[in-house]
Motif scaffolding. Structure first.
Motif, mmCIF file in Angstrom:
data_model
loop_
_atom_site.group_PDB
_atom_site.id
_atom_site.type_symbol
_atom_site.label_atom_id
_atom_site.label_comp_id
_atom_site.label_asym_id
_atom_site.label_seq_id
_atom_site.Cartn_x
_atom_site.Cartn_y
_atom_site.Cartn_z
ATOM 1 N N ASN A 1 -134.400 13.632 34.823
ATOM 2 C CA ASN A 1 -134.055 14.573 33.745
ATOM 3 C C ASN A 1 -135.158 15.581 33.458
ATOM 4 N N SER A 2 -136.406 15.200 33.677
ATOM 5 C CA SER A 2 -137.521 16.110 33.387
ATOM 6 C C SER A 2 -137.600 17.262 34.386
ATOM 7 N N ARG A 3 -136.859 17.212 35.482
ATOM 8 C CA ARG A 3 -136.907 18.255 36.504
ATOM 9 C C ARG A 3 -135.893 19.374 36.274
ATOM 10 N N PHE A 4 -134.997 19.206 35.291
ATOM 11 C CA PHE A 4 -134.042 20.255 34.965
ATOM 12 C C PHE A 4 -134.737 21.277 34.073
ATOM 13 N N SER A 5 -134.598 22.557 34.408
ATOM 14 C CA SER A 5 -135.207 23.610 33.591
ATOM 15 C C SER A 5 -134.240 24.122 32.533
ATOM 16 N N SER A 6 -132.959 23.795 32.666
ATOM 17 C CA SER A 6 -131.956 24.156 31.668
ATOM 18 C C SER A 6 -130.734 23.272 31.882
ATOM 19 N N GLU A 7 -129.801 23.365 30.970
ATOM 20 C CA GLU A 7 -128.576 22.573 31.070
ATOM 21 C C GLU A 7 -127.492 23.294 31.865
ATOM 22 N N GLU A 8 -127.686 24.588 32.124
ATOM 23 C CA GLU A 8 -126.682 25.350 32.865
ATOM 24 C C GLU A 8 -126.508 24.744 34.264
ATOM 25 N N HIS A 9 -125.287 24.585 34.687
ATOM 26 C CA HIS A 9 -124.927 24.042 36.001
ATOM 27 C C HIS A 9 -125.343 22.580 36.187
ATOM 28 N N ARG A 10 -125.754 21.919 35.120
ATOM 29 C CA ARG A 10 -126.195 20.526 35.231
ATOM 30 C C ARG A 10 -125.109 19.642 35.844
ATOM 31 N N GLU A 11 -123.868 19.831 35.395
ATOM 32 C CA GLU A 11 -122.773 19.014 35.924
ATOM 33 C C GLU A 11 -122.631 19.189 37.435
ATOM 34 N N ASP A 12 -122.760 20.429 37.922
ATOM 35 C CA ASP A 12 -122.664 20.687 39.361
ATOM 36 C C ASP A 12 -123.819 20.037 40.111
ATOM 37 N N ARG B 1 -123.676 16.416 56.904
ATOM 38 C CA ARG B 1 -122.451 16.079 56.161
ATOM 39 C C ARG B 1 -122.501 16.615 54.733
ATOM 40 N N ILE B 2 -123.620 16.442 54.036
ATOM 41 C CA ILE B 2 -123.638 16.918 52.640
ATOM 42 C C ILE B 2 -123.732 18.441 52.571
ATOM 43 N N GLU B 3 -124.312 19.056 53.580
ATOM 44 C CA GLU B 3 -124.374 20.518 53.637
ATOM 45 C C GLU B 3 -122.969 21.115 53.749
ATOM 46 N N GLN B 4 -122.050 20.395 54.335
ATOM 47 C CA GLN B 4 -120.689 20.878 54.534
ATOM 48 C C GLN B 4 -119.770 20.566 53.355
ATOM 49 N N GLY B 5 -120.259 19.843 52.354
ATOM 50 C CA GLY B 5 -119.425 19.435 51.224
ATOM 51 C C GLY B 5 -119.244 20.521 50.177
ATOM 52 N N SER B 6 -118.165 20.403 49.417
ATOM 53 C CA SER B 6 -117.867 21.391 48.371
ATOM 54 C C SER B 6 -118.902 21.347 47.248
ATOM 55 N N GLU B 7 -119.507 20.184 47.011
ATOM 56 C CA GLU B 7 -120.529 20.087 45.962
ATOM 57 C C GLU B 7 -121.738 20.934 46.325
ATOM 58 N N PHE B 8 -122.134 20.893 47.605
ATOM 59 C CA PHE B 8 -123.271 21.718 48.027
ATOM 60 C C PHE B 8 -122.904 23.200 48.009
ATOM 61 N N GLU B 9 -121.673 23.527 48.344
ATOM 62 C CA GLU B 9 -121.247 24.929 48.348
ATOM 63 C C GLU B 9 -121.479 25.565 46.977
ATOM 64 N N LYS B 10 -121.189 24.842 45.905
ATOM 65 C CA LYS B 10 -121.425 25.373 44.554
ATOM 66 C C LYS B 10 -122.922 25.612 44.319
ATOM 67 N N ILE B 11 -123.734 24.633 44.725
ATOM 68 C CA ILE B 11 -125.188 24.746 44.546
ATOM 69 C C ILE B 11 -125.705 25.961 45.318
ATOM 70 N N ARG B 12 -125.240 26.134 46.533
ATOM 71 C CA ARG B 12 -125.654 27.261 47.381
ATOM 72 C C ARG B 12 -125.241 28.586 46.730
ATOM 73 N N GLN B 13 -124.004 28.692 46.250
ATOM 74 C CA GLN B 13 -123.535 29.934 45.623
ATOM 75 C C GLN B 13 -124.340 30.268 44.366
#
Length: 172
Positions: free
Chosen positions: A50-61, A105-117
């Motif tokens: 939790n200490s590595r998050f700089s904000s709550e935005e996109h936290r769920e993603d 495998r994780i690079e090809q996932g939809s969860e990573f696609e959001k992080i990349r965008q």
């Protein structure tokens, strides 16, 4: 300023902000802003605390990506996160091929696609800000340091809502 969002709810910059022909590289210090998928994955996994998050935005993603990576392979996840040493990973039967497959495998996932965008949008905003502030900033840095700023530096961008920052001491 409101942003458009794609079907998955990820904000999108208008094309005019992604490729503005009026923003040109300047003589002097040139910043090459880049995203490396494997570095982005490793950093995002390593920032599970939790200490590595700089904000709550996109936290769920971010948490969804971390959770999906952990479900793909807890052993590889712990190795990438730095929870186990290379020796411990190898002793448990872990191999380089296993890690490479995990990352693919994780690079090809939809969860990573959001992080990349989200990271691409951040990169575009950083580049725009750099170019807008360059004349004033370069003068100030030159006056304060006397350093020749006729250099190119690669800046590896990670997700905007995770703490990061490192200088490797290398100027090309």
């Amino acid at each position: 300023m409101s942003e458009a969002v794609d079907a998955s709810g990820v904000p999108q910059l208008p094309p005019s902000q992604l490729d503005n022909p009026e923003l040109k590289e300047h003589e002097g210090l040139r910043m090459d802003f880049r995203i490396d998928n494997r570095h982005l994955i490793k950093h995002t996994i390593a920032c599970m605390d939790n200490s590595r998050f700089s904000s709550e935005e996109h936290r769920e993603d971010l948490v969804a990506f971390q959770d999906s990576a952990r479900k793909e392979s807890e052993r590889c996840y712990d190795y990438i996160a730095g929870r186990v040493s290379p020796e411990q990973f190898a002793a448990s039967g872990g191999t380089l091929e296993e890690v490479t497959g995990f990352l693919t495998r994780i690079e090809q996932g939809s969860e990573f696609e959001k992080i990349r965008q989200q990271t691409e949008i951040y990169l575009a905003s950083i580049k725009t800000e750099w170019e807008r502030n360059y004349p004033q900033t370069s003068r100030a840095v030159q006056e304060m340091t006397g350093v020749d700023l006729n250099k190119q530096i690669t800046v590896w961008i990670t997700h905007p809502n995770l703490k990061n920052g490192q200088y490797l001491g290398i100027m090309i």
